[in-house]
Write a protein that holds these residues in place. Structure first.
Motif, short mmCIF file in Angstrom:
data_model
loop_
_atom_site.label_atom_id
_atom_site.label_comp_id
_atom_site.label_asym_id
_atom_site.label_seq_id
_atom_site.Cartn_x
_atom_site.Cartn_y
_atom_site.Cartn_z
N GLU A 8 5.95 -27.69 5.26
CA GLU A 8 7.22 -27.24 5.45
C GLU A 8 7.11 -25.40 5.06
O GLU A 8 7.82 -24.49 5.63
N ASP A 9 5.76 -24.91 4.64
CA ASP A 9 5.79 -23.68 4.28
C ASP A 9 4.88 -22.85 5.21
O ASP A 9 4.45 -21.79 5.51
N LEU A 10 4.46 -23.56 6.39
CA LEU A 10 3.44 -23.20 7.41
C LEU A 10 3.99 -21.93 8.03
O LEU A 10 3.12 -21.09 8.46
N LYS A 11 5.29 -21.92 8.60
CA LYS A 11 5.78 -20.93 9.25
C LYS A 11 5.52 -19.59 8.39
O LYS A 11 5.01 -18.47 8.82
N GLU A 12 5.95 -19.65 7.08
CA GLU A 12 5.71 -18.50 6.21
C GLU A 12 4.17 -18.22 5.97
O GLU A 12 3.77 -16.79 5.98
N LEU A 13 3.28 -19.40 5.84
CA LEU A 13 1.98 -19.01 5.49
C LEU A 13 1.33 -18.25 6.84
O LEU A 13 0.56 -17.38 6.72
N LEU A 14 1.62 -18.61 8.14
CA LEU A 14 1.25 -18.24 9.24
C LEU A 14 1.39 -16.56 9.55
O LEU A 14 0.75 -15.85 9.90
N TYR A 54 2.75 -18.77 -3.89
CA TYR A 54 3.82 -18.30 -4.89
C TYR A 54 5.27 -18.03 -4.03
O TYR A 54 5.46 -17.65 -3.17
N GLU A 55 6.07 -18.77 -4.60
CA GLU A 55 7.53 -18.97 -4.09
C GLU A 55 8.31 -18.24 -5.11
O GLU A 55 8.41 -18.41 -6.15
N LYS A 56 9.33 -17.49 -4.42
CA LYS A 56 10.32 -16.93 -5.35
C LYS A 56 11.54 -16.82 -4.58
O LYS A 56 11.89 -16.67 -3.49
N GLU A 57 12.61 -17.33 -5.33
CA GLU A 57 13.92 -17.72 -4.53
C GLU A 57 13.94 -18.25 -3.12
O GLU A 57 14.75 -17.84 -2.31
N GLY A 58 13.17 -19.23 -3.10
CA GLY A 58 12.93 -20.14 -1.95
C GLY A 58 12.17 -19.76 -0.88
O GLY A 58 12.08 -20.28 0.15
N SER A 59 11.62 -18.61 -1.01
CA SER A 59 10.56 -17.71 -0.03
C SER A 59 9.20 -17.67 -0.50
O SER A 59 8.89 -17.40 -1.59
N VAL A 60 8.19 -18.06 0.19
CA VAL A 60 6.82 -17.92 0.37
C VAL A 60 6.38 -16.59 0.36
O VAL A 60 6.48 -15.78 1.43
N LEU A 61 5.87 -15.79 -0.76
CA LEU A 61 5.76 -14.62 -0.80
C LEU A 61 4.24 -14.23 -0.82
O LEU A 61 3.62 -13.38 -0.56
N GLY A 62 3.64 -15.42 -1.14
CA GLY A 62 1.82 -15.15 -1.09
C GLY A 62 1.18 -16.87 -1.13
O GLY A 62 2.03 -17.60 -1.61
N TYR A 63 -0.06 -16.58 -1.00
CA TYR A 63 -0.82 -17.78 -1.06
C TYR A 63 -2.10 -17.33 -1.68
O TYR A 63 -2.58 -16.61 -1.59
#
Length: 79
Positions: A8-14, A54-63
């Motif tokens: 479920e992180d894929l969209k933000e990771l991409l 790295y997730e903060k307040e429900g958003s993936v900010l880095g990996y």
């Protein structure tokens, strides 16, 4: 919070990775990954080469992830 990457992180990771492909110099990729490409990329980081986010307040900010060095003998030696 740092945790294992999930599908479920894929969209933000991409979004993060494709920006690095377009604007950076630290990837062997030549064009942005599609969603299907991204699924294979994420699956490749399950066992020996994990990926964390790295997730903060429900958003993936880095990996961060581990990968095998180089893609092949041809890449490693410039053949």
């Amino acid at each position: 919070m740092i945790r294992d990457a999930r599908h479920e992180d894929l969209k933000e990771l991409l979004s993060i990775y494709n920006d690095a492909i377009i604007n950076g110099t630290a990837s062997f990729e030549e064009k942005p990954l599609t969603y299907t490409d991204g699924e294979a990329w994420l699956l490749s980081h399950q066992e020996d080469y994990p990926m964390v986010v790295y997730e903060k307040e429900g958003s993936v900010l880095g990996y961060a992830s581990l990968s095998a060095f180089g893609r092949s003998v041809e890449t490693a030696y410039g053949i």
